[in-house]
Write a protein that holds these residues in place. Sequence first.
Motif, PDB file in Angstrom:
ATOM      1  N   PRO A  12       0.827  -1.207   0.000  1.00 50.50           N
ATOM      2  CA  PRO A  12       0.000   0.000   0.000  1.00 50.50           C
ATOM      3  C   PRO A  12       0.865   1.262   0.000  1.00 50.50           C
ATOM      4  CG  PRO A  12      -0.854  -1.597   1.561  1.00 50.50           C
ATOM      5  CD  PRO A  12       0.461  -2.134   1.083  1.00 50.50           C
ATOM      6  N   ARG A  13       0.392   2.294  -0.677  1.00 57.33           N
ATOM      7  CA  ARG A  13       1.160   3.522  -0.836  1.00 57.33           C
ATOM      8  C   ARG A  13       1.572   4.123   0.511  1.00 57.33           C
ATOM      9  NH1 ARG A  13       4.442   5.528  -4.317  1.00 57.33           N
ATOM     10  NH2 ARG A  13       5.641   6.084  -2.500  1.00 57.33           N
ATOM     11  N   ARG A  14       0.649   4.127   1.464  1.00 55.27           N
ATOM     12  CA  ARG A  14       0.973   4.728   2.761  1.00 55.27           C
ATOM     13  C   ARG A  14       2.026   3.931   3.520  1.00 55.27           C
ATOM     14  NH1 ARG A  14      -4.813   5.963   5.310  1.00 55.27           N
ATOM     15  NH2 ARG A  14      -5.361   4.261   3.884  1.00 55.27           N
ATOM     16  N   VAL A  16       4.531   2.238   1.951  1.00 55.02           N
ATOM     17  CA  VAL A  16       5.781   2.591   1.274  1.00 55.02           C
ATOM     18  C   VAL A  16       6.276   3.959   1.740  1.00 55.02           C
ATOM     19  CG1 VAL A  16       6.861   3.070  -0.959  1.00 55.02           C
ATOM     20  CG2 VAL A  16       5.248   1.166  -0.730  1.00 55.02           C
ATOM     21  N   ASP A  17       5.373   4.927   1.836  1.00 50.20           N
ATOM     22  CA  ASP A  17       5.760   6.266   2.264  1.00 50.20           C
ATOM     23  C   ASP A  17       6.343   6.271   3.677  1.00 50.20           C
ATOM     24  OD1 ASP A  17       4.891   7.275  -0.148  1.00 50.20           O
ATOM     25  OD2 ASP A  17       2.978   8.023   0.633  1.00 50.20           O
ATOM     26  N   GLU A  29      11.126   3.970  -2.597  1.00 52.91           N
ATOM     27  CA  GLU A  29      10.051   3.969  -3.581  1.00 52.91           C
ATOM     28  C   GLU A  29       9.845   2.536  -4.062  1.00 52.91           C
ATOM     29  OE1 GLU A  29       7.950   6.170  -4.638  1.00 52.91           O
ATOM     30  OE2 GLU A  29       8.760   7.921  -3.606  1.00 52.91           O
TER      31      GLU A  29
END
Length: 283
Positions: A12-14, A16-17, A29
């Motif tokens: 999920p993007r959050r 990874v961030d 990234e």
Amino acid sequence: MTSAGTGNDPLPRRVVDALRCSVCGSPVELSGRTLRCANRHSFDLARQGYVNLLHARVSAGTADTAPMVAARSAFLESGAYQPLADEVARAASGATGLVIDAGAGPGYYLARVLDVCPSAAGLALDVSAVALRRAARAHARLGAVVWNLWEPWPVADGVASVVLDVFSPRNAAEFHRVLAPGGALVVAAPLPGHLAELGDLVLSVADRKEERLETTLGGRFARLSRTDVVHTAPFTARQVHDVVAMGPAGFHLDREDRRSRLETAEGRDVTLAVGVSVWQKLG
């Protein structure tokens, strides 16, 4: 109802961030199925969907083994700890950002929290890659990372709205660092009497455990509440086997004749006694 992912989707993007390179501490990234930082350190996602950020093998007796994970998954799926999962989810129900589960195992409790927090994402941290193969598939909004909880976490400062710790090691300094200001720590710890009917098949609850919890977290956290989940229910012979095999005693089944006694164990009434406490980050 838990929303299972395919296990082959990117993190999920959050998640990874929130992650940081475990070599140099830089942001990462996701490119395809590989995490990369600006310094060209890279980490490939496993086929099952988790990523291993460790650089060394863990000591024997540290990470849950495949038989332990299988026993834990079967036991949890039987619903025997549903009252505990419901209370952990209730305690974390205000989460809107990232929820980090420290010692997530197969992701059972984190998935339950994500079910009641539709705008949250989850990061499962555990030293057992075997456990995280299951956690990575436990929920569509969950990312799983292999890491030793006693080491500084590969996670940015102040990115979590909630940290969960259910029967797991407590690294208070890292809990405090990764939580956002005002963030909540939800801790589930056994109380005296927990699984008492199983006798020496399980490892007993340490004396003064509550006092030790205060000592570990005090100064960094203030306790807001505690709810005791105390529930006696009939366990089948299989549940008796699995609840013993999934815990710390699972590393010692060949001691004190545990393995042979488990093979002939009968069903019985067993007490669940766990304190679920909510702590607020200070400072």
